[in-house]
Design an enzyme around this catalytic site. Sequence first.
Site, mmCIF file in Angstrom:
data_model
loop_
_atom_site.group_PDB
_atom_site.id
_atom_site.type_symbol
_atom_site.label_atom_id
_atom_site.label_comp_id
_atom_site.label_asym_id
_atom_site.label_seq_id
_atom_site.Cartn_x
_atom_site.Cartn_y
_atom_site.Cartn_z
ATOM 1 N N GLN A 95 0.163 3.511 -4.079
ATOM 2 C CA GLN A 95 0.385 3.446 -2.629
ATOM 3 C C GLN A 95 1.465 4.425 -2.209
ATOM 4 O O GLN A 95 2.556 4.431 -2.779
ATOM 5 C CB GLN A 95 0.791 2.015 -2.230
ATOM 6 C CG GLN A 95 0.932 1.833 -0.725
ATOM 7 C CD GLN A 95 1.261 0.396 -0.333
ATOM 8 O OE1 GLN A 95 1.502 -0.458 -1.190
ATOM 9 N NE2 GLN A 95 1.295 0.142 0.965
ATOM 10 N N HIS A 101 -2.895 -0.787 4.263
ATOM 11 C CA HIS A 101 -4.069 -0.117 4.841
ATOM 12 C C HIS A 101 -5.254 -0.243 3.907
ATOM 13 O O HIS A 101 -5.112 -0.187 2.688
ATOM 14 C CB HIS A 101 -3.776 1.353 5.151
ATOM 15 C CG HIS A 101 -3.155 2.113 4.021
ATOM 16 N ND1 HIS A 101 -1.809 2.007 3.711
ATOM 17 C CD2 HIS A 101 -3.680 2.972 3.119
ATOM 18 C CE1 HIS A 101 -1.550 2.785 2.663
ATOM 19 N NE2 HIS A 101 -2.667 3.377 2.281
ATOM 20 N N HIS A 103 -8.567 1.649 2.878
ATOM 21 C CA HIS A 103 -9.344 2.888 2.932
ATOM 22 C C HIS A 103 -10.823 2.528 2.964
ATOM 23 O O HIS A 103 -11.268 1.674 2.191
ATOM 24 C CB HIS A 103 -9.139 3.725 1.663
ATOM 25 C CG HIS A 103 -7.769 4.260 1.444
ATOM 26 N ND1 HIS A 103 -7.416 5.562 1.741
ATOM 27 C CD2 HIS A 103 -6.655 3.693 0.928
ATOM 28 C CE1 HIS A 103 -6.158 5.777 1.391
ATOM 29 N NE2 HIS A 103 -5.665 4.655 0.904
HETATM 30 P P1 5GP Z 1 -2.125 5.460 0.051
HETATM 31 O O1 5GP Z 1 -1.972 6.369 -1.127
HETATM 32 O O2 5GP Z 1 -0.801 4.952 0.555
HETATM 33 O O3 5GP Z 1 -3.125 4.378 -0.189
HETATM 34 O O4 5GP Z 1 -2.788 6.355 1.161
HETATM 35 C C1 5GP Z 1 -2.123 6.816 2.287
HETATM 36 C C2 5GP Z 1 -3.136 7.631 3.068
HETATM 37 O O5 5GP Z 1 -2.581 7.887 4.339
HETATM 38 C C3 5GP Z 1 -3.471 8.978 2.431
HETATM 39 O O6 5GP Z 1 -4.875 9.061 2.210
HETATM 40 C C4 5GP Z 1 -2.974 9.986 3.467
HETATM 41 O O7 5GP Z 1 -3.821 11.114 3.582
HETATM 42 C C5 5GP Z 1 -2.939 9.180 4.749
HETATM 43 N N1 5GP Z 1 -1.922 9.614 5.702
HETATM 44 C C6 5GP Z 1 -0.607 9.845 5.432
HETATM 45 N N2 5GP Z 1 0.051 10.218 6.551
HETATM 46 C C7 5GP Z 1 -0.886 10.193 7.554
HETATM 47 C C8 5GP Z 1 -0.805 10.490 8.949
HETATM 48 O O8 5GP Z 1 0.235 10.834 9.504
HETATM 49 N N3 5GP Z 1 -1.953 10.359 9.657
HETATM 50 C C9 5GP Z 1 -3.145 9.971 9.089
HETATM 51 N N4 5GP Z 1 -4.205 9.890 9.897
HETATM 52 N N5 5GP Z 1 -3.244 9.688 7.775
HETATM 53 C C10 5GP Z 1 -2.131 9.805 7.016
#
Ligand code: 5GP
Length: 114
Positions: A95, A101, A103
């Site tokens: 994460q 969140h 996906h």
């Molecule tokens: P994690 O690795 O935390 O599960 O995924 C975070 C996701 O958030 C990543 O796929 C990244 O591309 C997305 N993300 C990070 N910052 C932003 C942002 O400012 N706007 C959007 N739309 N997505 C973001």
Amino acid sequence: MSDPNCIFCKIVAGQIPAKKVYEDDQIVAFHDIHPWAPVHILIVPKQHVPSMVEVTEADAPLLGRMMAVSPRLMRELGVTNGFRHVVNTGRDGGQEVMHLHLHVFGGPRPWLKG
Ligand code: 5GP
Ligand code: ZN
């Protein structure tokens, strides 16, 4: 309920832009800024829940809503051949953004990841 340093809280509040595809009183969905698949959205609670670590049974309706709205959103985004859900939790879970969140990936393969 909201963390002033959290990027997804800022998206929820409209303080930074995002391509939103759905919003109700409890959740928001928007396109991932670096998509791994032709369609890659994130579904987030409006309240700042850092990760699945903090989730309790009381959150079942919220999590159910996040999951349950996803087929409709995929349909509306033109996904017709299946899709994939992923939730990363904590550092070992990969994460990066510490606001819970979901996906949802879809669209024709190959995908960048997953
Ligand atoms: P994690 O690795 O935390 O599960 O995924 C975070 C996701 O958030 C990543 O796929 C990244 O591309 C997305 N993300 C990070 N910052 C932003 C942002 O400012 N706007 C959007 N739309 N997505 C973001
Ligand atoms: Zn947040």
